[in-house]
Write a protein that holds these residues in place. Sequence first.
Motif, PDB file in Angstrom:
ATOM      1  N   ALA A   1       4.184  -5.411  14.214  1.00 41.79           N
ATOM      2  CA  ALA A   1       3.306  -4.443  13.646  1.00 41.79           C
ATOM      3  C   ALA A   1       3.063  -3.375  14.585  1.00 41.79           C
ATOM      4  CB  ALA A   1       1.858  -5.311  13.423  1.00 41.79           C
ATOM      5  N   ARG A   2       2.797  -3.662  15.965  1.00 44.79           N
ATOM      6  CA  ARG A   2       2.828  -2.604  16.594  1.00 44.79           C
ATOM      7  C   ARG A   2       3.881  -1.566  16.727  1.00 44.79           C
ATOM      8  NH1 ARG A   2       4.213  -0.720  21.133  1.00 44.79           N
ATOM      9  NH2 ARG A   2       5.811  -2.431  21.863  1.00 44.79           N
ATOM     10  N   ILE A   3       5.234  -2.141  16.968  1.00 48.47           N
ATOM     11  CA  ILE A   3       6.470  -1.086  16.900  1.00 48.47           C
ATOM     12  C   ILE A   3       6.397  -0.371  15.596  1.00 48.47           C
ATOM     13  CG2 ILE A   3       9.025  -1.426  16.777  1.00 48.47           C
ATOM     14  CD1 ILE A   3       8.505  -3.648  18.876  1.00 48.47           C
ATOM     15  N   ALA A   4       6.224  -1.199  14.711  1.00 53.32           N
ATOM     16  CA  ALA A   4       6.207  -0.444  13.288  1.00 53.32           C
ATOM     17  C   ALA A   4       5.185   0.576  12.769  1.00 53.32           C
ATOM     18  CB  ALA A   4       6.255  -1.441  12.186  1.00 53.32           C
ATOM     19  N   GLY A   5       4.133   0.298  13.758  1.00 52.62           N
ATOM     20  CA  GLY A   5       2.866   1.345  13.593  1.00 52.62           C
ATOM     21  C   GLY A   5       2.132   0.947  12.320  1.00 52.62           C
ATOM     22  N   VAL A   6       2.106  -0.397  11.984  1.00 55.39           N
ATOM     23  CA  VAL A   6       1.222  -1.129  10.877  1.00 55.39           C
ATOM     24  C   VAL A   6       0.248  -1.720  11.446  1.00 55.39           C
ATOM     25  CG1 VAL A   6       3.004  -0.368   9.144  1.00 55.39           C
ATOM     26  CG2 VAL A   6       2.819  -2.526  10.327  1.00 55.39           C
ATOM     27  N   ASP A   7      -0.659  -2.173  10.760  1.00 59.81           N
ATOM     28  CA  ASP A   7      -1.832  -3.071  11.241  1.00 59.81           C
ATOM     29  C   ASP A   7      -1.340  -4.447  11.141  1.00 59.81           C
ATOM     30  OD1 ASP A   7      -4.718  -3.819  11.714  1.00 59.81           O
ATOM     31  OD2 ASP A   7      -4.261  -4.741   9.939  1.00 59.81           O
ATOM     32  N   GLU A   8      -1.576  -5.236  11.963  1.00 65.74           N
ATOM     33  CA  GLU A   8      -1.159  -6.679  11.941  1.00 65.74           C
ATOM     34  C   GLU A   8      -1.365  -7.433  10.683  1.00 65.74           C
ATOM     35  OE1 GLU A   8      -1.736 -10.686  14.493  1.00 65.74           O
ATOM     36  OE2 GLU A   8      -1.966  -8.934  15.549  1.00 65.74           O
ATOM     37  N   ALA A   9      -2.636  -7.330  10.228  1.00 67.12           N
ATOM     38  CA  ALA A   9      -2.981  -7.988   8.862  1.00 67.12           C
ATOM     39  C   ALA A   9      -2.081  -7.482   7.761  1.00 67.12           C
ATOM     40  CB  ALA A   9      -4.595  -7.507   8.683  1.00 67.12           C
TER      41      ALA A   9
ATOM     42  N   HIS B   1       0.853  -1.329  -0.051  1.00 68.06           N
ATOM     43  CA  HIS B   1       0.055   0.012   0.170  1.00 68.06           C
ATOM     44  C   HIS B   1       0.765   1.051  -0.015  1.00 68.06           C
ATOM     45  CE1 HIS B   1      -3.083  -2.996   1.256  1.00 68.06           C
ATOM     46  NE2 HIS B   1      -3.866  -2.263   0.874  1.00 68.06           N
ATOM     47  N   SER B   2       0.320   2.418  -0.610  1.00 69.67           N
ATOM     48  CA  SER B   2       1.070   3.412  -0.718  1.00 69.67           C
ATOM     49  C   SER B   2       1.437   4.122   0.482  1.00 69.67           C
ATOM     50  CB  SER B   2       0.466   4.407  -1.978  1.00 69.67           C
ATOM     51  OG  SER B   2      -0.704   4.868  -1.107  1.00 69.67           O
ATOM     52  N   GLU B   3       0.453   3.875   1.621  1.00 72.90           N
ATOM     53  CA  GLU B   3       0.941   4.652   2.798  1.00 72.90           C
ATOM     54  C   GLU B   3       1.956   3.766   3.617  1.00 72.90           C
ATOM     55  OE1 GLU B   3      -2.398   1.494   3.521  1.00 72.90           O
ATOM     56  OE2 GLU B   3      -1.992   3.202   2.001  1.00 72.90           O
ATOM     57  N   THR B   4       2.301   2.807   3.130  1.00 69.34           N
ATOM     58  CA  THR B   4       3.382   2.123   3.841  1.00 69.34           C
ATOM     59  C   THR B   4       4.708   2.906   3.588  1.00 69.34           C
ATOM     60  OG1 THR B   4       2.050   0.055   3.821  1.00 69.34           O
ATOM     61  CG2 THR B   4       4.664  -0.194   4.235  1.00 69.34           C
ATOM     62  N   THR B   5       5.474   3.378   4.510  1.00 70.29           N
ATOM     63  CA  THR B   5       6.770   3.832   4.391  1.00 70.29           C
ATOM     64  C   THR B   5       7.982   2.975   4.708  1.00 70.29           C
ATOM     65  OG1 THR B   5       7.078   4.571   6.906  1.00 70.29           O
ATOM     66  CG2 THR B   5       5.848   5.848   5.375  1.00 70.29           C
ATOM     67  N   ALA B   6       9.111   3.297   3.813  1.00 68.60           N
ATOM     68  CA  ALA B   6      10.268   2.434   4.295  1.00 68.60           C
ATOM     69  C   ALA B   6      10.519   2.465   5.827  1.00 68.60           C
ATOM     70  CB  ALA B   6      11.362   2.969   3.543  1.00 68.60           C
ATOM     71  N   GLU B   7      10.546   3.304   6.521  1.00 63.02           N
ATOM     72  CA  GLU B   7      10.733   3.387   7.819  1.00 63.02           C
ATOM     73  C   GLU B   7      10.106   2.345   8.469  1.00 63.02           C
ATOM     74  OE1 GLU B   7      10.729   6.425  11.680  1.00 63.02           O
ATOM     75  OE2 GLU B   7      10.493   7.281   9.641  1.00 63.02           O
TER      76      GLU B   7
ATOM     77  N   ALA C   1       9.471  -2.996  11.344  1.00 59.68           N
ATOM     78  CA  ALA C   1       8.657  -4.012  11.286  1.00 59.68           C
ATOM     79  C   ALA C   1       9.856  -5.011  11.012  1.00 59.68           C
ATOM     80  CB  ALA C   1       7.703  -3.925  10.200  1.00 59.68           C
ATOM     81  N   VAL C   2      10.640  -5.258  10.203  1.00 57.11           N
ATOM     82  CA  VAL C   2      11.625  -6.052   9.945  1.00 57.11           C
ATOM     83  C   VAL C   2      12.610  -6.352  11.261  1.00 57.11           C
ATOM     84  CG1 VAL C   2      13.831  -6.572   8.562  1.00 57.11           C
ATOM     85  CG2 VAL C   2      11.555  -5.817   7.353  1.00 57.11           C
ATOM     86  N   GLU C   3      13.052  -5.410  11.603  1.00 57.14           N
ATOM     87  CA  GLU C   3      14.022  -5.255  12.719  1.00 57.14           C
ATOM     88  C   GLU C   3      13.205  -5.946  14.054  1.00 57.14           C
ATOM     89  OE1 GLU C   3      17.169  -5.050  13.013  1.00 57.14           O
ATOM     90  OE2 GLU C   3      17.276  -4.848  10.712  1.00 57.14           O
ATOM     91  N   ALA C   4      12.063  -5.332  14.123  1.00 58.94           N
ATOM     92  CA  ALA C   4      11.378  -5.952  15.457  1.00 58.94           C
ATOM     93  C   ALA C   4      10.776  -7.621  15.285  1.00 58.94           C
ATOM     94  CB  ALA C   4       9.996  -5.289  15.335  1.00 58.94           C
ATOM     95  N   TYR C   5      10.528  -7.962  13.997  1.00 54.85           N
ATOM     96  CA  TYR C   5      10.194  -9.154  13.861  1.00 54.85           C
ATOM     97  C   TYR C   5      11.320 -10.178  13.858  1.00 54.85           C
ATOM     98  CZ  TYR C   5       7.838 -13.400  12.019  1.00 54.85           C
ATOM     99  OH  TYR C   5       7.157 -14.608  11.777  1.00 54.85           O
ATOM    100  N   ALA C   6      12.492  -9.548  13.380  1.00 53.13           N
ATOM    101  CA  ALA C   6      13.995 -10.438  13.266  1.00 53.13           C
ATOM    102  C   ALA C   6      14.086 -10.871  14.843  1.00 53.13           C
ATOM    103  CB  ALA C   6      14.800  -9.927  12.405  1.00 53.13           C
ATOM    104  N   ALA C   7      14.058  -9.803  15.636  1.00 53.70           N
ATOM    105  CA  ALA C   7      14.281  -9.735  16.875  1.00 53.70           C
ATOM    106  C   ALA C   7      13.736 -10.671  17.792  1.00 53.70           C
ATOM    107  CB  ALA C   7      14.660  -8.312  17.559  1.00 53.70           C
ATOM    108  N   ARG C   8      12.246 -10.368  17.379  1.00 53.09           N
ATOM    109  CA  ARG C   8      11.221 -11.107  18.380  1.00 53.09           C
ATOM    110  C   ARG C   8      10.502 -12.402  17.840  1.00 53.09           C
ATOM    111  NH1 ARG C   8      11.625  -6.057  18.653  1.00 53.09           N
ATOM    112  NH2 ARG C   8      11.986  -4.785  20.739  1.00 53.09           N
ATOM    113  N   SER C   9      10.251 -12.467  16.562  1.00 53.85           N
ATOM    114  CA  SER C   9       9.498 -13.427  15.710  1.00 53.85           C
ATOM    115  C   SER C   9       8.087 -13.002  16.262  1.00 53.85           C
ATOM    116  CB  SER C   9       9.797 -14.740  16.279  1.00 53.85           C
ATOM    117  OG  SER C   9      11.337 -14.719  15.112  1.00 53.85           O
ATOM    118  N   ASP C  10       7.496 -11.931  16.900  1.00 54.76           N
ATOM    119  CA  ASP C  10       6.198 -11.887  16.920  1.00 54.76           C
ATOM    120  C   ASP C  10       5.483 -10.980  15.994  1.00 54.76           C
ATOM    121  OD1 ASP C  10       4.036 -10.165  18.987  1.00 54.76           O
ATOM    122  OD2 ASP C  10       4.163 -12.240  19.921  1.00 54.76           O
TER     123      ASP C  10
END
Length: 140
Positions: free
Chosen positions: A32-40, A7-13, A18-27
């Motif tokens: 999604a919460r850390i990155a400020g994006v919807d879990e879906a 989606h266009s509203e998704t930023t690289a930041e 999200a990538v860093e948080a998921y790589a570190a926690r696998s949750d």
Amino acid sequence: MADRPEHSETTAEARGQAVEAYAARSDVSEAARIAGVDEATFRRWLDSNAEINAEINRARLERASRLRAEVRELASEAMASLRELVSDPNTPPAIRLRASLAVLQASEATKAETIGPTDPAAIRSEWNQRDLLSRIGLGL
């Protein structure tokens, strides 16, 4: 399977967070919460975007490499301490046993974690294989 556009509203930041948080926690929820994006949205990225999966795997490899380096730095000191405990006849038997067990368990501690491909093309190939197996009724 081709990557689906984001989606266009998704930023690289947000993607990077999200990538860093998921790589570190696998949750997924936490990432999604850390990155400020919807879990879906994040789940969709994981299911359909090989580049994001490759970034996650690269981040996991980097993290695992850093942790292994830290363990190696401490290993010499730890082994010297354990060697003293195991070899010293004045060490109580229960302590010597625990020290011996720690040495045996440590041999598994440095075993590398299995991490997926870091190349988006390899991830797409795995997905294609998974999809083919699923279509012929052999899905995993």
